[in-house]
Design a protein around this motif. Structure first.
Motif, PDB file in Angstrom:
ATOM      1  N   GLU A  56     -16.817   9.827  -1.143  1.00 44.16           N
ATOM      2  CA  GLU A  56     -16.069   8.581  -1.098  1.00 44.16           C
ATOM      3  C   GLU A  56     -16.035   7.905  -2.459  1.00 44.16           C
TER       4      GLU A  56
ATOM      5  N   ARG B 159       1.419   5.469  -1.063  1.00 42.60           N
ATOM      6  CA  ARG B 159       0.835   6.731  -1.442  1.00 42.60           C
ATOM      7  C   ARG B 159       2.013   7.580  -1.894  1.00 42.60           C
TER       8      ARG B 159
ATOM      9  N   SER C 186      -2.593   4.375  -4.600  1.00 37.01           N
ATOM     10  CA  SER C 186      -2.770   3.295  -3.636  1.00 37.01           C
ATOM     11  C   SER C 186      -2.534   1.963  -4.322  1.00 37.01           C
TER      12      SER C 186
ATOM     13  N   VAL D 264     -14.031  -2.008  -1.089  1.00 40.70           N
ATOM     14  CA  VAL D 264     -13.025  -1.081  -0.588  1.00 40.70           C
ATOM     15  C   VAL D 264     -13.614   0.323  -0.633  1.00 40.70           C
ATOM     16  N   HIS D 265     -13.503   1.044   0.473  1.00 42.54           N
ATOM     17  CA  HIS D 265     -13.972   2.425   0.549  1.00 42.54           C
ATOM     18  C   HIS D 265     -12.770   3.348   0.737  1.00 42.54           C
ATOM     19  N   TYR D 266     -12.699   4.397  -0.067  1.00 44.38           N
ATOM     20  CA  TYR D 266     -11.765   5.498   0.166  1.00 44.38           C
ATOM     21  C   TYR D 266     -12.619   6.717   0.464  1.00 44.38           C
TER      22      TYR D 266
ATOM     23  N   THR E  35      -9.204   8.108   3.433  1.00 42.58           N
ATOM     24  CA  THR E  35      -8.924   6.956   4.287  1.00 42.58           C
ATOM     25  C   THR E  35      -9.521   5.679   3.711  1.00 42.58           C
ATOM     26  N   ARG E  36      -8.731   4.606   3.748  1.00 44.00           N
ATOM     27  CA  ARG E  36      -9.167   3.314   3.224  1.00 44.00           C
ATOM     28  C   ARG E  36      -9.783   2.465   4.318  1.00 44.00           C
ATOM     29  N   THR E  37     -10.955   1.904   4.040  1.00 45.93           N
ATOM     30  CA  THR E  37     -11.578   0.898   4.893  1.00 45.93           C
ATOM     31  C   THR E  37     -12.129  -0.203   3.993  1.00 45.93           C
TER      32      THR E  37
ATOM     33  N   LEU F 105       0.873  -1.167   0.000  1.00 47.02           N
ATOM     34  CA  LEU F 105       0.000   0.000   0.000  1.00 47.02           C
ATOM     35  C   LEU F 105       0.902   1.205   0.000  1.00 47.02           C
TER      36      LEU F 105
ATOM     37  N   ASP G 117      -3.400  -1.385  -3.603  1.00 41.21           N
ATOM     38  CA  ASP G 117      -4.355  -1.929  -2.647  1.00 41.21           C
ATOM     39  C   ASP G 117      -4.116  -3.405  -2.372  1.00 41.21           C
TER      40      ASP G 117
END
Length: 246
Positions: A139, A44, A101, A129-131, A116-118, A42, A103
């Protein structure tokens, strides 16, 4: 902010040109090494440095599964390293204001800096996957599709009598539709109970490795939800593929 994605598909965006990912065969030795080492990362990374939500510089992070492995959602571990991921992107570097990213679920994608990634595991369905923007007002959602084609997936997501958002969402209105041989895109708006008028660009497509995905850009109606969608779609590249802009 958004309703749950449909249980399971991009025309790469047309403004300024057409994007198309093309898969290339990766050397057998590289594949063997990647499988044996279980390496994923991961990162950035951009030319100007990255900033987190508080304005600080965020270093590149490489995560390797040869240290403690990831959990079943593909969430990264905390092992740091210094090497770049072997995955390619459609762009040589992220667009201004975006970060790359790599991932843990097997793709690279450019997302707005500071998001933010969740991950939502969703049981036996492909995880989402949520950013998410720092304030939670926008998002990107990404997930693998299970339907036969991107068009089929989008049609079911909108129109299925049991879960289609076309009937479930208050104030739903389709704004724009476009489609091609391996992608389908729907822009729509609805009235969210908590967040008010909301706009979504739902883009479903077959990626360079032949797998179909959805990328959904969500935000308040009247804000720019198109640009995050366009950049995410144009930069999306699965593991083991080299992707280019045409």
């Amino acid at each position: 902010m958004s309703p749950e994605p449909s249980p399971s598909p991009s025309r790469p965006p047309s403004p300024g040109g057409s994007y198309r990912s093309t898969a290339v065969v990766v050397a057998a030795a590289l594949l063997a090494g990647a499988v044996a080492g279980g390496v994923w990362a991961l990162t950035r990374d951009d030319d100007s440095g990255n900033r987190d939500a508080s304005g600080g510089t965020t270093p590149s992070v490489t995560v390797t599964a040869t240290a403690p492995p990831s959990d079943d959602t593909g969430a990264p571990q905390d092992t740091l390293g210094g090497s770049e991921s072997p995955l390619a992107s459609a762009y040589a570097s992220p667009s201004p204001g975006f970060s790359r990213s790599v991932d843990g679920l097997g793709f690279t994608v450019d997302v707005p800096e500071g998001w933010t990634r969740t991950v939502d595991p969703r049981g036996d369905k492909p995880p989402v996957v949520h950013y998410t923007a720092p304030g939670g007002d926008a998002e990107l959602e990404m997930f693998e599709l299970q339907e036969p084609s991107p068009a089929d997936s989008l049609d079911q997501a909108e129109n299925d009598p049991s879960f289609g958002f076309g009937t479930r969402l208050h104030g739903y209105q389709a704004v724009d539709r476009e489609a091609g041989t391996d992608w389908a895109e729907l822009t729509y708006r609805y009235d969210d109970v908590e967040d008010g008028p909301t706009e979504v660009v739902d883009h479903r497509f077959t990626a360079a490795d032949g797998t179909s995905y959805a990328i959904r850009s969500i935000g308040a109606e009247g804000t720019d939800v198109a640009t995050p969608s366009q950049i995410a779609v144009g930069s999306f590249c699965p593991s083991g593929a080299a992707c280019t802009v045409q």
